[in-house]
Design a protein around this motif. Structure first.
Motif, PDB file in Angstrom:
ATOM      1  N   THR A 211       0.941  -1.125  -0.217  1.00 12.23           N
ATOM      2  CA  THR A 211       0.137   0.260  -0.293  1.00 12.23           C
ATOM      3  C   THR A 211       0.791   1.213  -0.534  1.00 12.23           C
ATOM      4  O   THR A 211       0.599   2.101  -0.652  1.00 12.23           O
ATOM      5  CB  THR A 211      -1.124   0.071   1.374  1.00 12.23           C
TER       6      THR A 211
ATOM      7  N   VAL B  15       2.534   1.864  -3.517  1.00 11.69           N
ATOM      8  CA  VAL B  15       1.837   2.364  -4.168  1.00 11.69           C
ATOM      9  C   VAL B  15       0.764   4.005  -4.101  1.00 11.69           C
ATOM     10  O   VAL B  15       0.913   4.315  -5.026  1.00 11.69           O
ATOM     11  CB  VAL B  15       0.545   1.453  -4.635  1.00 11.69           C
ATOM     12  N   ARG B  16       0.509   3.569  -2.676  1.00 10.23           N
ATOM     13  CA  ARG B  16       0.551   5.214  -2.538  1.00 10.23           C
ATOM     14  C   ARG B  16       1.380   6.332  -2.432  1.00 10.23           C
ATOM     15  O   ARG B  16       0.353   7.370  -2.803  1.00 10.23           O
ATOM     16  CB  ARG B  16      -0.805   5.172  -1.465  1.00 10.23           C
ATOM     17  N   TRP B  17       2.290   6.603  -2.040  1.00  9.51           N
ATOM     18  CA  TRP B  17       2.904   7.372  -1.073  1.00  9.51           C
ATOM     19  C   TRP B  17       4.600   7.104  -2.362  1.00  9.51           C
ATOM     20  O   TRP B  17       4.937   8.315  -2.784  1.00  9.51           O
ATOM     21  CB  TRP B  17       3.631   6.720  -0.417  1.00  9.51           C
TER      22      TRP B  17
ATOM     23  N   SER C 252      -4.074  -2.767   2.831  1.00  7.74           N
ATOM     24  CA  SER C 252      -4.969  -1.507   3.512  1.00  7.74           C
ATOM     25  C   SER C 252      -5.522  -1.149   1.738  1.00  7.74           C
ATOM     26  O   SER C 252      -6.863  -0.285   1.371  1.00  7.74           O
ATOM     27  CB  SER C 252      -4.147  -0.364   3.879  1.00  7.74           C
ATOM     28  N   LEU C 253      -4.974  -1.221   0.743  1.00  8.03           N
ATOM     29  CA  LEU C 253      -4.809  -1.048  -1.049  1.00  8.03           C
ATOM     30  C   LEU C 253      -5.898  -1.565  -1.174  1.00  8.03           C
ATOM     31  O   LEU C 253      -7.073  -1.163  -1.624  1.00  8.03           O
ATOM     32  CB  LEU C 253      -4.001  -1.254  -1.530  1.00  8.03           C
TER      33      LEU C 253
ATOM     34  N   TYR D 257      -8.720   0.122   0.880  1.00  2.88           N
ATOM     35  CA  TYR D 257      -9.363   1.576   0.619  1.00  2.88           C
ATOM     36  C   TYR D 257      -9.823   0.967  -0.882  1.00  2.88           C
ATOM     37  O   TYR D 257     -11.248   2.234  -1.031  1.00  2.88           O
ATOM     38  CB  TYR D 257      -8.644   2.376   0.319  1.00  2.88           C
ATOM     39  N   GLN D 258     -10.140   0.253  -1.793  1.00  2.00           N
ATOM     40  CA  GLN D 258     -10.792   0.429  -3.075  1.00  2.00           C
ATOM     41  C   GLN D 258     -12.478  -0.372  -2.564  1.00  2.00           C
ATOM     42  O   GLN D 258     -13.478   0.153  -3.542  1.00  2.00           O
ATOM     43  CB  GLN D 258     -10.135  -0.726  -4.180  1.00  2.00           C
TER      44      GLN D 258
ATOM     45  N   ALA E 199      -8.334   4.648   7.192  1.00  2.00           N
ATOM     46  CA  ALA E 199      -7.305   4.996   6.700  1.00  2.00           C
ATOM     47  C   ALA E 199      -5.625   5.541   6.879  1.00  2.00           C
ATOM     48  O   ALA E 199      -6.141   6.307   7.905  1.00  2.00           O
ATOM     49  CB  ALA E 199      -7.797   5.596   5.135  1.00  2.00           C
TER      50      ALA E 199
ATOM     51  N   LEU F 297      -2.230   8.454   2.919  1.00  2.00           N
ATOM     52  CA  LEU F 297      -2.054   7.277   1.353  1.00  2.00           C
ATOM     53  C   LEU F 297      -3.406   7.377   0.845  1.00  2.00           C
ATOM     54  O   LEU F 297      -3.962   7.002  -0.236  1.00  2.00           O
ATOM     55  CB  LEU F 297      -2.047   5.911   1.696  1.00  2.00           C
ATOM     56  N   VAL F 298      -4.492   8.343   1.467  1.00  2.00           N
ATOM     57  CA  VAL F 298      -5.864   8.437   0.362  1.00  2.00           C
ATOM     58  C   VAL F 298      -6.036  10.247   0.348  1.00  2.00           C
ATOM     59  O   VAL F 298      -6.851  10.273   0.003  1.00  2.00           O
ATOM     60  CB  VAL F 298      -6.607   7.992   1.607  1.00  2.00           C
TER      61      VAL F 298
ATOM     62  N   GLU G 109      -8.065  11.019  -3.347  1.00  2.21           N
ATOM     63  CA  GLU G 109      -8.314  10.404  -3.018  1.00  2.21           C
ATOM     64  C   GLU G 109      -9.370  11.398  -2.296  1.00  2.21           C
ATOM     65  O   GLU G 109     -10.734  11.606  -2.479  1.00  2.21           O
ATOM     66  CB  GLU G 109      -9.304   8.832  -2.226  1.00  2.21           C
TER      67      GLU G 109
END
Length: 294
Positions: free
Chosen positions: A106, A109-111, A222-223, A226-227, A238, A242-243, A246
């Motif tokens: 996570t 991908v997110r950070w 968590s990825l 979140y989806q 969350a 990382l969100v 969104e």
């Protein structure tokens, strides 16, 4: 006295280091481009030289003895430094330096991945090989230069650089309204198996009951949680950083104003303290420091 005698036979030591790191004679043989029988002979030669057993069979699996584990921990940084020095010399002026980094999926991908393009533009001569795993970093067993880990940052044998604040916040899709006064009763709480305590920590800090009528769904990362929240399956707990995209775009909303800052319990970049850092690792570490300072 001949001081060379203090060195172990190097080919047997190399065979032991590969076997101990991989805990497999066949995998070590494949890495060293020799036969498994040759690796076994080399390991026995080293055991005879040292006068101790380095491995034992436990339920059919190869395991290090206490002496073997201790010796491996000392040898691995030596061989890693030797490989780094050789790679650096051979690649100088001819090909990119390779930097091996591991991260939770996570976070990667997110950070990290969204920011790596900037690093590559600045340092085209450094190739970052990024892998993911939720397991704790183990520089004594893994062929990596550095990695990202969630925790308090107080880990033996490593140096760390704090990366971000770890702020917990419930999020859900705009199409999935949450009644704030209902204290999440009747809601489906979305969890990550990697961080199973986050919802309990947030509920307790927010003064909400821990045993109220709520359903739960758990995901590997968590990825995925979140989806699931984006798809309207429930409310995910969350890590705000990382969100953030969104939340800015409105794909997710935060129905509660209360946020829980976990303080020192956050993400850190870590690297082995006793291993000589490569030039590529130092450049990558300095780049992370500039990101954190922004």
């Amino acid at each position: 006295m001949d001081h060379r005698e203090s060195l172990p036979p190097l080919n047997p030591a190399r065979a032991f280091e590969a076997t101990g790191r991989l805990l497999s004679i066949s995998k070590a043989a494949n890495e060293l481009a020799v036969t498994p029988a040759a690796v076994s002979r080399q390991v026995r030669t080293l055991e005879q030289y040292l006068g101790v057993e380095l491995f034992e069979r436990v339920k059919g699996r190869l395991e290090l003895t206490a002496a073997g584990a201790s010796y491996l921990a000392e040898l691995m940084p030596v061989f890693a430094a030797l490989r780094d020095a050789t790679t650096s010399l051979r690649s100088s002026g001819r090909r990119a330096s390779v930097l091996k980094i591991r991260s939770p999926a996570t976070f990667a991908v997110r950070w990290l991945i969204p920011r790596l393009a900037n690093f590559h533009r600045q340092h085209a001569d450094i190739e970052v090989q990024l892998t993911t795993s939720p397991a704790p970093l183990n520089f004594a067993r893994e062929d990596i230069d550095g990695g990202i880990q969630l925790g308090d940052g107080d880990w033996p044998g490593v140096e760390v650089q704090r990366l971000m604040r770890n702020v917990l916040v419930p999020v859900t899709a705009p199409s999935h309204p949450v009644k704030r006064g209902a204290q999440l009763q009747g809601e489906t709480l979305l969890h990550s198996l990697a961080r199973p305590e986050d919802w309990q920590l947030w509920l307790k800090a927010a003064g909400m009951p821990l045993n109220a009528r709520r359903r739960e769904m758990r995901y590997e990362t968590s990825l995925l949680a979140y989806q699931a929240a984006i798809e309207g399956h429930g409310v995910a707990i969350a890590q705000e950083a990382l969100v953030r995209p969104e939340l800015s775009q409105g794909t997710l909303v935060a129905p509660f104003a209360f946020q829980l800052d976990r303080g020192a319990h956050t993400y850190y970049f870590a690297w082995p303290a006793k291993r000589r850092s490569s030039a590529a690792l130092e450049i990558f570490r300095d780049w992370l420091v500039t990101l954190v300072a922004e």
